[in-house]
Write a protein that holds these residues in place. Structure first.
Motif, PDB file in Angstrom:
ATOM      1  N   ILE A 162      53.373  66.361  45.988  1.00 50.93           N
ATOM      2  CA  ILE A 162      51.978  66.072  46.380  1.00 50.93           C
ATOM      3  C   ILE A 162      51.421  64.905  45.564  1.00 50.93           C
ATOM      4  O   ILE A 162      51.984  64.548  44.536  1.00 50.93           O
ATOM      5  CB  ILE A 162      51.069  67.312  46.200  1.00 50.93           C
ATOM      6  N   SER A 163      50.342  64.302  46.060  1.00 52.65           N
ATOM      7  CA  SER A 163      49.593  63.432  45.153  1.00 52.65           C
ATOM      8  C   SER A 163      48.334  64.195  44.762  1.00 52.65           C
ATOM      9  O   SER A 163      47.563  64.636  45.626  1.00 52.65           O
ATOM     10  CB  SER A 163      49.270  62.077  45.772  1.00 52.65           C
ATOM     11  N   PRO A 164      48.171  64.404  43.483  1.00 56.29           N
ATOM     12  CA  PRO A 164      47.116  65.305  43.020  1.00 56.29           C
ATOM     13  C   PRO A 164      45.727  64.818  43.403  1.00 56.29           C
ATOM     14  O   PRO A 164      45.433  63.631  43.294  1.00 56.29           O
ATOM     15  CB  PRO A 164      47.288  65.314  41.496  1.00 56.29           C
ATOM     16  N   ASP A 165      44.903  65.749  43.853  1.00 58.61           N
ATOM     17  CA  ASP A 165      43.539  65.368  44.186  1.00 58.61           C
ATOM     18  C   ASP A 165      42.836  64.877  42.921  1.00 58.61           C
ATOM     19  O   ASP A 165      42.808  65.589  41.913  1.00 58.61           O
ATOM     20  CB  ASP A 165      42.780  66.556  44.787  1.00 58.61           C
ATOM     21  N   PRO A 166      42.268  63.649  42.983  1.00 60.08           N
ATOM     22  CA  PRO A 166      41.698  63.058  41.763  1.00 60.08           C
ATOM     23  C   PRO A 166      40.524  63.842  41.179  1.00 60.08           C
ATOM     24  O   PRO A 166      40.190  63.679  39.999  1.00 60.08           O
ATOM     25  CB  PRO A 166      41.248  61.652  42.211  1.00 60.08           C
ATOM     26  N   SER A 167      39.920  64.714  41.972  1.00 56.86           N
ATOM     27  CA  SER A 167      38.787  65.507  41.470  1.00 56.86           C
ATOM     28  C   SER A 167      39.222  66.549  40.444  1.00 56.86           C
ATOM     29  O   SER A 167      38.392  67.109  39.734  1.00 56.86           O
ATOM     30  CB  SER A 167      38.107  66.229  42.642  1.00 56.86           C
ATOM     31  N   GLY A 168      40.524  66.827  40.394  1.00 61.15           N
ATOM     32  CA  GLY A 168      40.984  67.900  39.507  1.00 61.15           C
ATOM     33  C   GLY A 168      40.849  69.273  40.134  1.00 61.15           C
ATOM     34  O   GLY A 168      41.177  70.282  39.511  1.00 61.15           O
ATOM     35  N   ASN A 169      40.382  69.328  41.385  1.00 63.69           N
ATOM     36  CA  ASN A 169      40.243  70.605  42.082  1.00 63.69           C
ATOM     37  C   ASN A 169      41.392  70.879  43.052  1.00 63.69           C
ATOM     38  O   ASN A 169      41.270  71.711  43.946  1.00 63.69           O
ATOM     39  CB  ASN A 169      38.914  70.658  42.834  1.00 63.69           C
ATOM     40  N   GLY A 170      42.497  70.174  42.874  1.00 63.01           N
ATOM     41  CA  GLY A 170      43.661  70.428  43.715  1.00 63.01           C
ATOM     42  C   GLY A 170      44.271  71.789  43.402  1.00 63.01           C
ATOM     43  O   GLY A 170      44.348  72.193  42.243  1.00 63.01           O
ATOM     44  N   TYR A 171      44.661  72.501  44.459  1.00 64.25           N
ATOM     45  CA  TYR A 171      45.296  73.828  44.304  1.00 64.25           C
ATOM     46  C   TYR A 171      46.518  73.853  45.214  1.00 64.25           C
ATOM     47  O   TYR A 171      46.388  73.713  46.432  1.00 64.25           O
ATOM     48  CB  TYR A 171      44.303  74.924  44.693  1.00 64.25           C
ATOM     49  N   TYR A 172      47.679  74.012  44.628  1.00 64.42           N
ATOM     50  CA  TYR A 172      48.930  73.850  45.359  1.00 64.42           C
ATOM     51  C   TYR A 172      49.738  75.143  45.285  1.00 64.42           C
ATOM     52  O   TYR A 172      50.092  75.607  44.196  1.00 64.42           O
ATOM     53  CB  TYR A 172      49.696  72.654  44.785  1.00 64.42           C
ATOM     54  N   SER A 173      49.997  75.714  46.455  1.00 61.46           N
ATOM     55  CA  SER A 173      50.709  76.990  46.533  1.00 61.46           C
ATOM     56  C   SER A 173      52.162  76.735  46.875  1.00 61.46           C
ATOM     57  O   SER A 173      52.461  76.110  47.890  1.00 61.46           O
ATOM     58  CB  SER A 173      50.085  77.867  47.616  1.00 61.46           C
ATOM     59  N   GLY A 196      48.812  62.983  34.678  1.00 63.15           N
ATOM     60  CA  GLY A 196      47.546  62.995  33.942  1.00 63.15           C
ATOM     61  C   GLY A 196      46.391  63.628  34.705  1.00 63.15           C
ATOM     62  O   GLY A 196      45.318  63.842  34.144  1.00 63.15           O
ATOM     63  N   VAL A 197      46.584  63.943  35.990  1.00 62.95           N
ATOM     64  CA  VAL A 197      45.511  64.562  36.783  1.00 62.95           C
ATOM     65  C   VAL A 197      45.679  66.090  36.736  1.00 62.95           C
ATOM     66  O   VAL A 197      46.753  66.601  37.059  1.00 62.95           O
ATOM     67  CB  VAL A 197      45.553  64.081  38.255  1.00 62.95           C
ATOM     68  N   PRO A 198      44.621  66.822  36.341  1.00 59.53           N
ATOM     69  CA  PRO A 198      44.730  68.284  36.315  1.00 59.53           C
ATOM     70  C   PRO A 198      45.003  68.860  37.708  1.00 59.53           C
ATOM     71  O   PRO A 198      44.396  68.413  38.686  1.00 59.53           O
ATOM     72  CB  PRO A 198      43.351  68.745  35.813  1.00 59.53           C
ATOM     73  N   VAL A 199      45.910  69.819  37.754  1.00 62.54           N
ATOM     74  CA  VAL A 199      46.182  70.528  39.015  1.00 62.54           C
ATOM     75  C   VAL A 199      46.250  72.024  38.736  1.00 62.54           C
ATOM     76  O   VAL A 199      46.639  72.447  37.653  1.00 62.54           O
ATOM     77  CB  VAL A 199      47.525  70.096  39.672  1.00 62.54           C
ATOM     78  N   GLN A 200      45.853  72.783  39.735  1.00 60.95           N
ATOM     79  CA  GLN A 200      46.071  74.218  39.734  1.00 60.95           C
ATOM     80  C   GLN A 200      47.222  74.474  40.700  1.00 60.95           C
ATOM     81  O   GLN A 200      47.343  73.786  41.710  1.00 60.95           O
ATOM     82  CB  GLN A 200      44.839  74.978  40.215  1.00 60.95           C
ATOM     83  N   PHE A 201      48.062  75.448  40.364  1.00 63.20           N
ATOM     84  CA  PHE A 201      49.133  75.765  41.303  1.00 63.20           C
ATOM     85  C   PHE A 201      49.431  77.257  41.268  1.00 63.20           C
ATOM     86  O   PHE A 201      48.997  77.968  40.354  1.00 63.20           O
ATOM     87  CB  PHE A 201      50.391  74.926  41.026  1.00 63.20           C
ATOM     88  N   ALA A 202      50.133  77.723  42.291  1.00 64.30           N
ATOM     89  CA  ALA A 202      50.494  79.140  42.354  1.00 64.30           C
ATOM     90  C   ALA A 202      51.912  79.250  42.874  1.00 64.30           C
ATOM     91  O   ALA A 202      52.388  78.384  43.618  1.00 64.30           O
ATOM     92  CB  ALA A 202      49.530  79.905  43.255  1.00 64.30           C
ATOM     93  N   PHE A 203      52.571  80.311  42.459  1.00 64.17           N
ATOM     94  CA  PHE A 203      53.945  80.568  42.883  1.00 64.17           C
ATOM     95  C   PHE A 203      54.011  81.902  43.612  1.00 64.17           C
ATOM     96  O   PHE A 203      53.392  82.884  43.190  1.00 64.17           O
ATOM     97  CB  PHE A 203      54.898  80.613  41.679  1.00 64.17           C
ATOM     98  N   PHE A 204      54.785  81.934  44.676  1.00 64.58           N
ATOM     99  CA  PHE A 204      54.965  83.153  45.473  1.00 64.58           C
ATOM    100  C   PHE A 204      56.442  83.354  45.766  1.00 64.58           C
ATOM    101  O   PHE A 204      57.115  82.439  46.243  1.00 64.58           O
ATOM    102  CB  PHE A 204      54.211  83.045  46.812  1.00 64.58           C
TER     103      PHE A 204
END
Ligand SMILES: [Zn+2]
Length: 308
Positions: A162-173, A196-204
Motif C-alpha cells: 500500500i501507499s500509506p495514507d499521509p494523514s496517519g489514519n490509514g488502517y490496513y487489514s 516514516g508515515v504512521p499506519v495502523q494494521f491488523a492481522f487475521f
C-alpha cells in the motif's frame, strides 16, 4: 505472584512453538498483562482477539475494573481502510467464495453505522473518534503468506503493498490464508510506520472451519469463513480506533473496548449502512456502563453496545 505465574503460563501456552521464549518481553510500560505482549524489536500485538476457549480461561483469571481510562495517547479520528488478501489461496475461487466481496461490503457499510457510533464517546490527544470512515479498496497478493506470529512480517507486507495514507489514519487489514493451528488468537491489531508515515494494521488468520474463532452466525447470509472474519474485524477496528498505539483507552487489565466484550453479542444481527447485516460482538462503552444501558460482557459488566 500466583497471578503473574498464571499469566506467564497462559502466555507461554499462547506462543508455544511460535516465538522463542526469550523474544517475549513480559515487562510492559505499565502493568504486566497478557494484552501487551511486546515481541522485542517488533511492533506490539495489541487487542489480541483470543479464541473462544482461551478467552474463557483468561476471563476466569482476571478481575478487571469496569471502566476504561484514557492513558493520554491518540485515537483514530477517522480511518482510511484497505484490505490485503495474502496467500496463494486467494487465487482460488472456491476458497475466496464470498469473502473478498463480503469484507468489501463490511468496510463500506461500517462508515456512519450504529455500530461505528459505539466508539464516538472516546477522545484522545488528537481529537475524537469520528464515525465516518473511508474504504479505499483491496489488494490480492498471491505470494506465499506468513502466519501472524511476527508482527514485523505483517507490517512489511503492508508497507510493500500500500501507499500509506499521509494523514496517519490509514488502517490496513491483512487477511492471511494460513490457519491458526495451535495459536490461541484469531486476530490482532498493531501500528508502525511505512516510510516514516504512521499506519495502523491488523492481522487475521484464515478462519474457515475454525470453531474457536466462530461467532456462529446462523443467518444464512454469509459463509462461515466470512462471518468469522467479519466478527473479528469489528473487534480489531474498534480497538484500533480507540487505542491505536498502546496508550489511549484500556482498562486496569489492559483490555481494550473490543476485548471487554469479546464473544458476547447484544443482537442476533447488526445492520450496517448498506443494509448488510452481520453477527458481530458489541464494543465497550464507559457511558453505557455508567448509565446501566449496555448488555453484560462475560464478567457480567453491563457496558457492551452493538449499536448507538
Ligand atoms: Zn482485542
Amino acid at each position: 505472584m500466583l497471578r503473574k505465574l498464571l499469566m506467564a503460563t497462559l502466555v507461554a501456552q499462547a506462543f508455544a512453538g511460535l516465538v522463542h521464549a526469550r523474544d517475549v518481553d513480559m515487562t510492559s510500560p505499565y502493568d504486566p498483562k497478557v494484552q501487551d505482549l511486546t515481541l522485542r524489536g517488533e511492533p506490539p500485538m495489541l487487542g489480541i482477539h483470543w479464541s473462544r476457549e482461551f478467552s474463557g480461561n483468561l476471563q476466569a483469571s482476571r478481575t478487571s475494573k469496569p471502566l476504561m481510562t484514557n492513558h493520554g495517547g491518540k485515537v483514530m479520528t477517522t480511518a482510511i481502510m484497505q484490505n490485503i488478501f495474502w496467500g496463494a489461496s486467494w487465487a482460488n475461487s472456491t476458497f475466496v467464495g464470498d469473502k473478498i466481496t463480503g469484507l468489501e461490503a463490511w468496510y463500506t457499510g461500517f462508515s456512519l453505522s450504529n455500530y461505528a457510533h459505539t466508539t464516538d464517546e472516546y477522545s484522545g490527544s488528537n481529537g475524537k473518534v469520528g464515525p465516518g470512515t473511508t474504504y479505499a479498496g483491496h489488494i490480492v497478493d498471491t505470494t506465499t503468506a506468513s502466519g501472524g506470529n511476527r508482527t514485523s512480517t505483517i507490517l512489511a507486507e503492508v508497507c510493500k503493498r500500500i501507499s500509506p495514507d499521509p494523514s496517519g489514519n490509514g488502517y490496513y487489514s491483512v487477511y492471511s490464508d494460513v490457519k491458526r493451528g495451535n495459536a490461541n488468537y484469531c486476530a490482532y491489531h498493531s501500528e508502525g510506520t511505512c516510510g516514516g508515515v504512521p499506519v495502523q494494521f491488523a492481522f487475521f488468520w484464515n478462519l474457515d472451519g475454525d470453531s474457536g474463532c466462530d461467532p456462529q452466525d446462523t443467518s444464512g447470509q454469509h459463509s462461515q469463513g466470512l462471518a468469522a472474519l467479519a466478527n473479528v474485524s469489528g473487534h480489531e477496528l474498534s480497538e484500533a480506533r480507540t487505542d491505536p498505539s498502546l496508550g489511549t483507552w484500556y482498562d486496569s487489565s489492559g483490555s481494550e473496548n473490543g476485548d471487554k466484550c469479546a464473544w458476547t453479542f447484544g443482537a442476533p444481527l447488526v445492520a450496517f449502512t448498506n443494509n448488510i447485516s452481520w453477527k458481530i460482538q458489541g464494543e465497550w462503552s464507559n457511558a453505557a456502563y455508567t448509565a446501566g444501558t449496555g448488555y453484560p460482557n462475560a464478567s457480567g459488566q453491563k457496558g457492551c453496545l452493538s449499536g448507538k
